[in-house]
Design an enzyme around this catalytic site. Structure first.
Site, mmCIF file in Angstrom:
data_model
loop_
_atom_site.group_PDB
_atom_site.id
_atom_site.type_symbol
_atom_site.label_atom_id
_atom_site.label_comp_id
_atom_site.label_asym_id
_atom_site.label_seq_id
_atom_site.Cartn_x
_atom_site.Cartn_y
_atom_site.Cartn_z
ATOM 1 N N GLY A 99 0.835 -1.204 0.000
ATOM 2 C CA GLY A 99 0.000 0.000 0.000
ATOM 3 C C GLY A 99 0.860 1.239 0.000
ATOM 4 O O GLY A 99 1.991 1.256 -0.512
ATOM 5 N N GLY A 100 0.331 2.314 0.607
ATOM 6 C CA GLY A 100 1.062 3.581 0.640
ATOM 7 C C GLY A 100 2.379 3.455 1.383
ATOM 8 O O GLY A 100 3.256 4.308 1.258
ATOM 9 N N GLY B 97 23.530 13.217 -29.882
ATOM 10 C CA GLY B 97 23.035 13.749 -28.614
ATOM 11 C C GLY B 97 23.645 13.010 -27.445
ATOM 12 O O GLY B 97 23.928 13.588 -26.392
ATOM 13 N N ALA B 98 23.911 11.724 -27.657
ATOM 14 C CA ALA B 98 24.464 10.936 -26.558
ATOM 15 C C ALA B 98 25.870 11.422 -26.194
ATOM 16 O O ALA B 98 26.259 11.409 -25.027
ATOM 17 C CB ALA B 98 24.462 9.463 -26.932
#
Ligand code: HXC
Length: 510
Positions: free
Chosen positions: A165-166, A400-401
């Site tokens: 859960g949370g 870009g790399a």
């Protein structure tokens, strides 16, 4: 029965209950909270706080529980101060009631105030159902403390049972999550809810076991066969990192490295640019012997991240792995790299980048799952980091790399290339098809012309001496001299003074 006898009988009952609870825990191949703390801390150094805190009134009526199911305090790891909490599954499934939550909040707040790491040993059924929203408010305070401490003290979560859960969100905010293979699991909703909502059958392990989180989701940074190794990893990890963001880095004076293998680096990159090699071998040769501590070893293996020591000093290493997907950057690798760079920057750990990257991963799947947004995370993380940053280009550095992997243009302090480096806007095969399209279309022997153009491109454009001529790198260096170059370069950078402009915080593309 007189009063004394009643008291003695109660103590006996309590002892039997406790023994039974411990046995139940051991049968599940799990240790108790105190056994775990004994592994975590230097012998006899644990100083416990709030041992006898009372649980909420409604709980007290039905349960014998001093301490409300969590052991908290401060101990020493290799003589250094560390705060910790260990949830006790034998008490109401380690569920988090108000008093339990306030104890955790207290050690978190002390750790922050006193500048020491905070470690959580988690084994809990989550919010204590009987205490309703009181337990939720305790969680809220823990989350707030996690965020307040982020980047100031290291926070480590070791999951040694359920985290559901949370309750998964406190570990998720911390810097590192360590899990075990078969006895720990994390999920936002368990198998029952999955069945109810999606009509799918899945086991707890397949949904959120240690291996799943180490390999598929990337939630876990480390996974181990058993609890002892998982807990010992905290000690190892902390040996590389400072106690807080103003603490100096730990130094090891016991430096060993493999001098003979430095020459082997001259031949490690294959002549054929499409043949892979293992970047981990290069890492292990360059840094001090046996000091590489890989993080996220099983996740996004096309990028390698981890800590190491160079001449006894901690560095963070980010490296492309040509052995996996040719080292291309995809969504997961970008996120993994970015998170590691940001951790290192927060705690003033210098960065070494080893680069062999043909580019970002192309294709519909990657584009549609956000390679623009995720690649930008890595770019952002390098651009904003102010720690000493050095790149070694071993082979491909395209497009870009090339820019993203800590180039000089985005603030890298030194970029060195090996003679085997190929640095250009794009790889030769793709480049000639665009630049020489007409020529190729008209050629009689297309294959021969292609070969010739590729060689020409490599010689005239994609070569490291060209990049050096243009000032895009600092030097072309002999691979066998790299370790010494790095030691000198990091030494030059040891008094680096550089900071980002004042602001509330940047807006990293999350
Ligand atoms: C109170 C709990 C509890 C809980 C377990 N126990 N979880 N008590 N509140 N949340 C108690 C059980 O009643 C039992 O008590 C003892 O702990 C051991 O539990 P078992 O079920 O016998 O153990 P096991 O079979 O190993 O199963 C463990 C478990 C299961 C998978 C964790 O107990 C379970 O599903 N618990 C509920 C999990 C859950 O849904 N929690 C709420 C999540 S939501 P006795 O007296 O019989 O020994 C949440 C919100 C946080 O946490 C929100 C933050 C924003």
């Amino acid at each position: 029965m007189n009063k004394r006898k009643v008291f003695e009988q109660r103590l006996k009952d309590l002892k039997e209950k406790e023994e039974l609870a411990v046995q139940k825990q051991h049968l599940k191949l799990k240790l108790t909270a105190r056994e775990r703390l004994n592994i975590l801390f230097d012998e006899g150094s644990f100083f416990e706080l709030n041992t006898f805190i009372e649980p909420a009134k409604a709980i007290k009526k039905t349960q014998n529980s001093f301490g409300d199911g969590v052991v908290v305090g401060r101990g020493l790891i290799q003589g250094r101060s560390v705060f910790a909490y260990a949830q006790d599954f034998t008490v109401m499934g380690g569920s988090l009631g108000y008093a339990h939550g306030m104890k955790i909040a207290k050690v978190q707040e002390m750790a922050l105030k006193f500048g020491a790491p905070c470690v959580g040993l988690i084994d809990s059924g989550g919010a204590r159902i009987q205490e309703g929203i009181n337990s939720l408010s305790a969680y809220a305070r823990i989350f707030k403390n996690n965020v307040r401490s982020s980047g100031i003290i290291p926070q480590i979560s070791v999951i040694l049972g359920p985290a559901a859960g949370g309750a998964v969100y406190s570990p998720a905010i911390t810097d590192f999550i360590i899990m075990t293979n078969d006895t720990s699991y994390m999920f936002v909703t368990g198998p029952d809810v999955v069945k109810e909502v999606l009509n799918q059958d899945i086991t707890m392990d397949d949904l959120g076991g240690g291996n799943v989180h180490a390999e598929k989701s990337g939630v876990a940074h480390f996974v181990f066969e058993d609890e002892e190794h998982a807990i010992l990893q905290v000690r190892k990890l902390l040996s590389y990192i400072p106690l807080n963001n103003f603490d100096p880095l730990p130094i090891s004076y016991d430096v060993e490295f493999n001098q003979e293998r430095q020459d082997y680096l001259n031949n490690i990159v294959p002549d054929d640019p499409n043949r892979p090699y293992d970047m981990k071998e290069i890492i292990n040769i360059l840094i001090d012997s046996n000091t590489f501590l890989e993080v996220h070893e099983k996740y996004a293996q096309n990028i390698i991240v981890g800590f190491g020591r160079l001449d006894g000093k901690t560095i963070g290493i980010v490296a492309n792995q040509p052995k996996v997907m040719a080292g291309t950057l995809d969504n997961n690798a970008s996120i993994k790299g970015a998170r590691f760079v940001r951790f290192c920057d927060s705690f003033n750990i210098p960065l070494l980048v080893l680069e062999d990257v043909p580019g970002f991963m192309p294709g519909e799947e990657q584009e549609h799952t956000g390679i623009i947004r995720n690649g930008a995370k890595l770019l952002y993380a390098f651009c904003e980091s102010t720690v000493p940053r050095i790149t070694i280009i071993t082979r491909k550095a395209y497009g870009g790399a090339f820019v993203v992997m800590n180039s000089l243009g985005i603030g890298g302090d030194f970029n060195f290339a090996w003679p085997t480096a190929e640095i250009a806007v794009m790889g030769p095969a793709g480049a000639i098809k665009i630049v020489n399209r007409a020529e190729l279309a008209a050629a009689e022997d297309k294959a021969a012309l292609e070969k010739e153009l590729i060689e020409k491109y490599k010689d005239e454009i994609a070569n490291p001496f060209k990049a050096e001529e243009l000032g895009m790198i600092d030097d072309v260096i002999k691979p066998s001299e790299t370790r010494q170059v790095l030691i000198t370069a990091f030494d030059i950078l040891s008094n680096k003074q550089y900071s980002q402009p004042e602001r509330k915080h940047g807006n990293i593309p999350l």
